[in-house]
Design a protein around this motif. Structure first.
Motif, PDB file in Angstrom:
ATOM      1  N   ARG A  75       9.278   5.687  -1.300  1.00 24.54           N
ATOM      2  CA  ARG A  75       8.167   5.163  -0.516  1.00 24.54           C
ATOM      3  C   ARG A  75       8.528   3.796  -0.197  1.00 24.54           C
ATOM      4  NH1 ARG A  75       3.301   5.200  -3.541  1.00 24.54           N
ATOM      5  NH2 ARG A  75       4.404   5.992  -5.191  1.00 24.54           N
ATOM      6  N   ALA A  76       9.336   2.912  -0.892  1.00 23.38           N
ATOM      7  CA  ALA A  76       9.604   1.587  -0.498  1.00 23.38           C
ATOM      8  C   ALA A  76      10.291   1.633   0.579  1.00 23.38           C
ATOM      9  CB  ALA A  76      10.139   0.937  -1.757  1.00 23.38           C
ATOM     10  N   ALA A  77      11.318   2.440   0.453  1.00 23.25           N
ATOM     11  CA  ALA A  77      12.569   2.294   1.699  1.00 23.25           C
ATOM     12  C   ALA A  77      11.719   2.788   2.862  1.00 23.25           C
ATOM     13  CB  ALA A  77      13.545   3.363   1.151  1.00 23.25           C
ATOM     14  N   ALA A  78      11.083   3.700   2.882  1.00 27.87           N
ATOM     15  CA  ALA A  78      10.232   4.337   4.124  1.00 27.87           C
ATOM     16  C   ALA A  78       9.330   3.283   4.676  1.00 27.87           C
ATOM     17  CB  ALA A  78       9.599   5.741   3.693  1.00 27.87           C
ATOM     18  N   ALA A  79       8.837   2.563   3.782  1.00 27.23           N
ATOM     19  CA  ALA A  79       8.036   1.552   4.309  1.00 27.23           C
ATOM     20  C   ALA A  79       8.760   0.171   4.784  1.00 27.23           C
ATOM     21  CB  ALA A  79       6.946   1.198   3.271  1.00 27.23           C
ATOM     22  N   SER A 109      15.459   0.506  -8.312  1.00 31.51           N
ATOM     23  CA  SER A 109      14.837  -0.699  -7.718  1.00 31.51           C
ATOM     24  C   SER A 109      14.462  -0.397  -6.377  1.00 31.51           C
ATOM     25  CB  SER A 109      15.545  -1.745  -8.243  1.00 31.51           C
ATOM     26  OG  SER A 109      16.967  -1.814  -7.749  1.00 31.51           O
ATOM     27  N   PHE A 110      13.937  -1.632  -6.006  1.00 34.98           N
ATOM     28  CA  PHE A 110      13.672  -1.745  -4.296  1.00 34.98           C
ATOM     29  C   PHE A 110      13.558  -3.028  -4.200  1.00 34.98           C
ATOM     30  CE2 PHE A 110       9.560  -0.594  -5.724  1.00 34.98           C
ATOM     31  CZ  PHE A 110       8.828  -1.877  -5.021  1.00 34.98           C
ATOM     32  N   GLU A 111      13.690  -3.789  -2.861  1.00 33.69           N
ATOM     33  CA  GLU A 111      13.604  -4.944  -2.540  1.00 33.69           C
ATOM     34  C   GLU A 111      12.331  -4.897  -1.503  1.00 33.69           C
ATOM     35  OE1 GLU A 111      16.678  -7.177  -1.169  1.00 33.69           O
ATOM     36  OE2 GLU A 111      17.475  -7.617  -2.834  1.00 33.69           O
ATOM     37  N   ASP A 112      11.261  -5.709  -1.495  1.00 35.69           N
ATOM     38  CA  ASP A 112      10.410  -5.587  -0.368  1.00 35.69           C
ATOM     39  C   ASP A 112      10.966  -6.183   0.722  1.00 35.69           C
ATOM     40  OD1 ASP A 112      10.163  -8.634  -0.366  1.00 35.69           O
ATOM     41  OD2 ASP A 112       8.135  -8.365  -1.305  1.00 35.69           O
ATOM     42  N   PRO A 113      10.232  -6.213   1.866  1.00 36.47           N
ATOM     43  CA  PRO A 113      10.621  -6.950   3.193  1.00 36.47           C
ATOM     44  C   PRO A 113      11.048  -8.330   3.066  1.00 36.47           C
ATOM     45  CG  PRO A 113       8.703  -5.251   3.781  1.00 36.47           C
ATOM     46  CD  PRO A 113       8.903  -5.570   2.364  1.00 36.47           C
ATOM     47  N   ASP A 114      10.557  -9.114   2.280  1.00 34.95           N
ATOM     48  CA  ASP A 114      10.823 -10.294   1.840  1.00 34.95           C
ATOM     49  C   ASP A 114      11.812 -10.689   0.904  1.00 34.95           C
ATOM     50  OD1 ASP A 114       8.906 -12.268   3.739  1.00 34.95           O
ATOM     51  OD2 ASP A 114       7.423 -10.694   2.692  1.00 34.95           O
ATOM     52  N   GLY A 115      12.624  -9.590   0.471  1.00 33.58           N
ATOM     53  CA  GLY A 115      13.465  -9.753  -0.392  1.00 33.58           C
ATOM     54  C   GLY A 115      13.082  -9.616  -1.986  1.00 33.58           C
ATOM     55  N   HIS A 116      11.881  -9.840  -2.467  1.00 33.61           N
ATOM     56  CA  HIS A 116      11.452  -9.667  -3.710  1.00 33.61           C
ATOM     57  C   HIS A 116      11.988  -8.154  -4.601  1.00 33.61           C
ATOM     58  CE1 HIS A 116       9.311 -13.405  -2.968  1.00 33.61           C
ATOM     59  NE2 HIS A 116       8.575 -12.562  -1.926  1.00 33.61           N
ATOM     60  N   HIS A 117      12.558  -8.556  -5.560  1.00 30.71           N
ATOM     61  CA  HIS A 117      13.301  -7.386  -6.217  1.00 30.71           C
ATOM     62  C   HIS A 117      12.210  -6.611  -7.289  1.00 30.71           C
ATOM     63  CE1 HIS A 117      17.288  -5.790  -8.002  1.00 30.71           C
ATOM     64  NE2 HIS A 117      16.448  -5.426  -8.515  1.00 30.71           N
ATOM     65  N   GLU A 172       0.823  -1.184   0.156  1.00 28.00           N
ATOM     66  CA  GLU A 172      -0.018  -0.063   0.024  1.00 28.00           C
ATOM     67  C   GLU A 172       0.836   1.296   0.016  1.00 28.00           C
ATOM     68  OE1 GLU A 172      -4.335  -1.275   2.089  1.00 28.00           O
ATOM     69  OE2 GLU A 172      -2.365  -0.756   3.451  1.00 28.00           O
ATOM     70  N   ALA A 173       2.130   1.147   0.859  1.00 22.79           N
ATOM     71  CA  ALA A 173       2.941   2.367   0.704  1.00 22.79           C
ATOM     72  C   ALA A 173       3.414   2.687  -0.410  1.00 22.79           C
ATOM     73  CB  ALA A 173       4.039   2.168   1.966  1.00 22.79           C
ATOM     74  N   VAL A 174       3.825   1.627  -1.263  1.00 20.03           N
ATOM     75  CA  VAL A 174       4.327   2.144  -2.752  1.00 20.03           C
ATOM     76  C   VAL A 174       3.334   2.214  -3.835  1.00 20.03           C
ATOM     77  CG1 VAL A 174       6.447   0.737  -2.062  1.00 20.03           C
ATOM     78  CG2 VAL A 174       4.669  -0.479  -3.108  1.00 20.03           C
ATOM     79  N   GLY A 175       2.095   2.221  -3.405  1.00 27.60           N
ATOM     80  CA  GLY A 175       1.278   2.664  -4.485  1.00 27.60           C
ATOM     81  C   GLY A 175      -0.047   1.769  -4.626  1.00 27.60           C
TER      82      GLY A 175
END
Length: 140
Positions: free
Chosen positions: A91-95, A114-122, A22-25
């Motif tokens: 937003r991804a980093a902040a979340a 790029s970003f990784e989610d908390p589970d490491g998905h790229h 939700e934080a990344v849109g």
């Protein structure tokens, strides 16, 4: 009818994953959400299904990969501008995600981070000026 894409991702904490996306849109579609899975909508055609590990195991006999340790897929979303790329990664980093696990790509007519989610998905986020890209391809 347009084809839809559903990216299925195993997550260790469904509540945390929902909040992150939700934080990344993305927006939550409650119609396809329960205590084992959540449907996150990026657009009319792109959805991410966040699945608890128990739910994910229902669809495959293979072990669930640790996306922090190995890469199995790179997912890329388009953005409408360079600023939108930067905003999404911010937003991804902040979340709770990790910003820029890959190199920033800046070719003038194309820009991506790029970003990784908390589970490491790229995830990659890319913007491209299509007219400038077409002109660059004509020169090549």
């Amino acid at each position: 009818m347009s084809k839809l894409i559903f990216v299925n991702l195993p997550v260790t904490d469904l509540t945390r994953a929902i909040a992150f996306y939700e934080a990344v849109g993305a927006r939550l579609n409650p119609q396809f959400t329960d205590e084992t899975a959540a449907c996150m909508v990026f657009s009319e055609t792109i959805h991410a299904m966040l699945l608890t590990h128990d739910k994910y195991r229902m669809f495959t006999a293979k072990p669930i990969a640790d996306a922090h340790a190995a890469s199995g897929v790179l997912i890329c979303l388009s953005a409408g501008s360079r600023a939108e790329v930067d905003d999404t990664v911010g937003r991804a980093a902040a979340a709770g995600g990790r910003a820029d696990p890959g190199q920033t790509q800046d070719y003038g007519f194309m820009y991506g981070r790029s970003f990784e989610d908390p589970d490491g998905h790229h995830w990659e986020v890319m913007w491209m000026d299509m007219e400038a890209a077409r002109k660059a391809m004509e020169k090549a």
